[in-house]
Write an enzyme that holds these catalytic residues in place. Structure first.
Site, short mmCIF file in Angstrom:
data_model
loop_
_atom_site.label_atom_id
_atom_site.label_comp_id
_atom_site.label_asym_id
_atom_site.label_seq_id
_atom_site.Cartn_x
_atom_site.Cartn_y
_atom_site.Cartn_z
N HIS A 135 -0.74 2.69 0.95
CA HIS A 135 -0.99 1.30 1.37
C HIS A 135 -2.48 1.19 1.69
O HIS A 135 -3.09 2.18 2.11
CB HIS A 135 -0.15 1.06 2.63
N ASP A 149 1.50 8.61 7.47
CA ASP A 149 1.76 7.17 7.64
C ASP A 149 3.27 6.98 7.56
O ASP A 149 3.86 7.06 6.47
CB ASP A 149 1.02 6.40 6.53
N GLN A 206 6.90 3.26 6.54
CA GLN A 206 8.11 3.01 5.74
C GLN A 206 9.18 4.09 5.91
O GLN A 206 10.22 4.02 5.27
CB GLN A 206 7.73 2.90 4.25
N LYS A 223 8.70 -2.85 11.78
CA LYS A 223 9.45 -2.35 10.63
C LYS A 223 10.71 -1.60 11.07
O LYS A 223 11.53 -1.23 10.24
CB LYS A 223 8.58 -1.46 9.76
N CYS A 230 -0.37 -4.77 -1.08
CA CYS A 230 -1.35 -3.96 -0.34
C CYS A 230 -1.48 -2.58 -0.95
O CYS A 230 -1.62 -1.58 -0.23
CB CYS A 230 -0.98 -3.84 1.14
N1 PMP Z 1 1.43 1.71 5.66
C1 PMP Z 1 2.52 1.39 4.95
C2 PMP Z 1 3.14 2.43 4.05
C3 PMP Z 1 3.06 0.12 5.05
O1 PMP Z 1 4.15 -0.21 4.35
C4 PMP Z 1 2.47 -0.82 5.93
C5 PMP Z 1 3.01 -2.22 6.07
N2 PMP Z 1 3.30 -2.87 4.89
C6 PMP Z 1 1.33 -0.44 6.64
C7 PMP Z 1 0.84 0.84 6.49
C8 PMP Z 1 0.64 -1.36 7.59
O2 PMP Z 1 1.49 -1.70 8.64
P1 PMP Z 1 1.09 -2.84 9.69
O3 PMP Z 1 0.75 -4.04 8.86
O4 PMP Z 1 2.33 -3.03 10.48
O5 PMP Z 1 -0.07 -2.35 10.47
#
Ligand code: PMP
Length: 405
Positions: free
Chosen positions: A123, A200, A203, A226, A364
């Site tokens: 991401h 990270d 997910q 999440k 993203c």
């Molecule tokens: N890393 C991953 C793998 C994600 O899926 C996401 C959210 N889509 C993020 C980071 C960022 O998370 P947040 O927007 O809650 O900070």
């Protein structure tokens, strides 16, 4: 608790409504999960009946909020199976947690000519902060590629590791491909050379039991929203040795021990990294979300999600001319796809007309789009509260949209 979908859905009042005249199907869980009633009620309780800033007062409400906030830290500690509660830092989310490490760790441990390794499936939140750190320190970013099936090409990791490698940052689960990465193996390889690893977990925490001691990761990050908790709250787990060695990130109240104009000393962990008034209502309700998820049971949740993944994948393939991006044998309930080359924005809008919420766009993850040579994707992502009947509604909608083109 036995898994009773009808009963579970009653915990999520938001799911029981119509959109555009049809029962609403929420397949955008990888973007944010819906909150059960108990989480919403906890947030209400700590607004309607109890409110005071934490760590600062001697009065009844300040004591209640402080105790609830710190109890939530204990819940997170147990949830991740961390060794010490001081290793749990509350942040505003995954993005904030990664930025904290990228800024603070890099300031001390990243020098000119050094390297940070990420993967091609990250991401943007796990790419850009490292690029920024590399730009500041004149270091370089290296990338582990993935195969067309969506698996990391780990055989290439060896060639990327060197004495210049200062950290590896990798997603436990990809938000586009759904791949569950073999992070334990990556961590073991990195540690052979004394390289720390940040995982990270945005997910993964909603779907997999995480044990940071067993993984032996150096940092693990995730977001509350999440895992059925509030937005604006997240977690950074870091091994004590690293967090103690790293300089503070934000300066301000709470993170200090003593301030004079000549010299300021810093507070102990975890407060050293929690400057200012935190989203304590969010942190408290995150504890409630974790309790809720534990009651459902991560194994039961993952089983339901896996069944939906298998069923939806099979039915989508039966449609023909469907391209699925990411078909690792080891994946969570995420399906990124393309059908008849219909543009994802058209598809997303038409699905919404038929009551179905999916995510469309670049997700993203521009490098993943580039890998497959597409400008955007459509993503359906499942939670344990979704049903086979909803998958049927989704498939019927795809058939109907296809017939319109
Ligand atoms: N890393 C991953 C793998 C994600 O899926 C996401 C959210 N889509 C993020 C980071 C960022 O998370 P947040 O927007 O809650 O900070």
């Amino acid at each position: 608790m036995s898994f009773n979908l009808q009963e579970i859905r009653k915990d999520f009042p938001i799911l029981d409504q119509s959109v555009n005249g049809r029962p609403w199907v929420y397949f955008d869980n990888a973007a944010t999960a819906q909150r059960p009633r108990v989480v919403i009620e906890k947030m209400d309780e700590f607004s309607l009946l109890t409110n005071a800033n934490i760590h600062r007062g001697t009065h009844a409400h300040a004591i209640r909020t402080t105790e609830a906030y710190e109890a939530s830290r204990d819940r997170v500690k147990e949830f991740l199976h961390a060794e010490n509660r001081e290793e749990i830092i509350f942040t505003s989310g995954t993005t904030a947690s990664i930025n904290l490490v990228a800024r603070s760790f890099s300031e001390k441990f990243l020098a000119e000519g050094d390297e940070i390794i990420v993967t091609e499936m990250e991401h943007h939140a796990n790419i850009v902060p490292w690029q920024m750190a590399c730009a500041r320190q004149k270091a370089h970013l290296r990338v582990i590629p993935f195969s067309d099936a969506g698996d990391l090409q780990l055989e290439l990791l060896e060639g990327l590791l060197s004495s210049r490698t200062k950290l590896i940052a990798v997603a436990h689960v990809s938000n586009t491909l759904g791949t569950i990465n073999p992070v334990k193996e990556i961590i073991a390889k990195a540690h052979e050379q004394g390289i720390p690893v940040l995982i990270d977990g945005a997910q993964s925490v909603p779907h997999l039991a995480v044990d940071v001691q067993d993984l032996d990761c150096d940092f693990y990050v995730f977001s509350g929203h999440k895992i059925y908790g509030p937005t604006g709250i997240g977690v950074l787990y870091g091994k004590k040795v690293w967090l103690e060695a790293m300089p503070p990130f934000l300066g301000g109240g709470e993170m200090i021990d003593r301030v004079t104009f000549e010299k300021t000393t810093y507070n102990e962990l975890p407060h050293k990294f929690e400057a200012g008034t935190p989203h304590y209502v969010g942190a408290i309700a995150l504890g409630t979300a974790i309790d809720y998820l534990n009651r459902i049971g991560l194994e039961a949740a993952a089983k339901q999600e896996h069944e939906l993944l298998v069923y939806a994948t099979q039915r989508m393939k039966e449609l023909g001319n469907v391209r699925i991006f990411g078909e690792s044998a080891n994946k969570t309930g995420v399906i990124c796809f393309e059908i008849d080359e219909i543009h994802p924005f058209d598809l997303g809008t038409l699905l919404d007309q038929l009551g179905i919420a999916v995510r469309t766009g670049r997700l993203c993850a521009d490098p993943v789009m580039d890998h497959f040579g597409v400008s955007a994707m459509t993503r359906a992502s499942f939670s344990f509260y979704n049903s086979r009947e909803e998958v049927d509604q989704f498939i019927s909608a795809l058939k109907r949209i296809r017939s319109m083109f």
